[in-house]
Design a protein around this motif. Structure first.
Motif: not given
Ligand code: GAP
Length: 438
Positions: A348-353, A376-379, A384-385, A398-400
């Motif tokens: 699960f990846l946030p697009l930005t912090k 994972d929120e870093s980079g 991250r992909y 991805t949450y954008d």
């Protein structure tokens, strides 16, 4: 997938270390040769491999029981099994540089590959079992051995098992556990180790049906590798010639995999006859024969064995799933694991912090369903992909910026890199569908 593997042993060793699949044991002390520790991701893959193997065992014809035997066995066990007399490898030393080899691994007509001289010792037999002593005194009666195979624990418990379970022949006993061999030359990473894990199953049947049962198990085990998703053109079944058979074996077929270093044994399927139960009857004085209610006679069951190393299978899986391709102009490493054995099922990846809190909420909810997932929120998102591709994560969510308004996330497929938009309240059922379909 192409039949040519893009993996090399060096690439896999580096990847395993970089991403925490496998570490050299006692690395900070210079390492212990042929012994490895499994990190977080490696532990997860091995757990998944055990689960897939057990499912395959449990779905066979007839009853399948399980056992967890001890790792230490008294001398008597290994005398009866034939390991004290027969479990040898031929060993040869170079007299010049003192390098040691398995005699069947090198050409003795040629010079030593290490120093270039040709000055060999005689070939000697080397017993591969690790010996120790139980208790305070080192005397013959206290001698014990770390088991070189898990199978004997099944044979010596045969009477216990049939008297405590409602089973009739034919049935199987499956076991997963450590085995130890003092290999002369451990090599090729997890291929030949000194401490490793076996997944073994002993199938007890009547002598009359043994040949058919042997064929049945050869077919089952071949199917297993197809279910696991290995490239089947890299799998072959190789029946042993008579002079290759182990001391206990009447017939044997190896499941071989085409590694970059050649076709090698992945699993052994052996028809062991009644060798083991007869030997333990003879040496222990306890009759391990069973009574046939129909014919009112006693007989010694025969055994068909399927034995695969969990670590060797893990290495095979890495070779088979490793791929390199180009995505958006960049080369990526991707482990195309069957989702059932992938260590992390989804990330699960946030697009930005800024989207971290909302993403973490979805991640936590999915984690609570028992699925092993990552946040994972870093980079950068691209980085991250790549990180997830490299460890074989099948799906990334991805949450954008739009997610806040449309209540949806983007799901990206590892293999196709295609993306689709799904509603947040459908994430759980999407995952369920994805992993039950696979
Ligand atoms: N009970 C039968 C038996 O132990 P084996 O062919 O010696 O037979 C079975 O071993 C499997 O165990 C092999 O096919 C391989 O997958 C695995 N294995 C054997 N020795 C190994 C080693 N030194 N390192 C890793 N795996 C090993």
């Amino acid at each position: 997938m192409s039949t040519e593997s893009k993996a090399t042993l060096e690439k896999l060793v580096a990847l395993c270390k970089r991403r925490g699949f496998v570490y050299q044991s006692a690395e900070i002390y210079g390492g212990l040769n042929g012994v490895y520790d499994f990190g977080y991701l490696g532990t997860l893959v091995k757990q998944n491999l055990r689960a897939v193997w057990l499912t395959a065992m449990n779905s066979c014809k007839g009853d399948m029981l399980q056992l967890e035997g001890s790792l230490l066995g008294s001398r008597a066990v290994w005398e009866a099994s034939g390991h004290i007399q027969n479990f040898h490898d031929p060993m040869v030393d170079c007299l010049q540089c003192k390098h040691r080899y398995r005699a069947d691994d090198i050409d003795l007509n040629k010079p030593c590959p290490h120093c270039g001289n040709k000055n060999w010792t005689e070939i000697r037999e080397f017993n591969m079992m690790f010996k120790t002593y139980v208790g305070a005194t080192a005397e013959q009666g206290s001698e014990a051995y770390l088991r070189p195979e898990t199978a004997q624990a099944i044979f010596i418990n045969f009477k216990n098992v049939i008297s405590t379970n409602r089973v009739k022949i034919p049935f199987g006993i499956a076991q997963i556990g450590k085995a130890f061999r003092n290999e002369i030359t451990p090599k090729q990473f997890l291929f030949r180790m000194r401490e490793f894990e076996q997944m073994e199953m002993e199938w007890f049947c009547k002598g009359e049906t043994a040949e058919k049962d042997f064929e049945y198990w050869c077919e089952q085990r071949h199917n297993f590798y197809a279910i696991l998703g290995l490239t089947m053109s890299r799998i072959r079944m190789r029946p042993h010639a008579k002079d290759e058979l182990a001391h206990y074996s009447k017939a044997c077929t190896d499941v071989e995999y085409q590694f970059p270093f050649g076709w090698k044994e992945l699993e052994g399927i052996a028809y062991r006859g009644d060798f083991d139960l007869s030997q333990h009857t003879k040496f222990s004085g306890k009759d391990l024969a069973v009574f046939d209610e129909e014919t009112k006679t006693s007989y010694m069951p025969h055994v068909v064995e399927c034995s695969v190393g969990a670590d060797r299978l893990f290495l095979t899986l890495l070779f088979d799933s490793y791929d390199e391709d180009v995505v958006e102009g960049e080369t990526r490493i991707v482990l195309r694991f069957n989702p059932a054995v992938a260590p992390i099922k989804a990330a699960f990846l946030p697009l930005t912090k800024k989207q971290s809190d909302a993403t973490e909420k979805i991640y936590t909810a999915i984690k609570q369903t028992g699925l092993v997932v990552d946040f994972d929120e870093s980079g950068s998102i691209g980085k991250r992909y790549r990180r997830q591709d490299e460890i074989g994560t099948p799906l990334c969510f991805t949450y954008d910026f739009e997610s806040e308004t449309d209540n949806a996330v983007t799901v990206r497929n590892r293999d196709t890199t295609k993306q689709e938009r799904i509603s947040i309240d459908k994430v759980e059922s999407y995952l369920q569908d994805f992993f039950t379909k696979k």
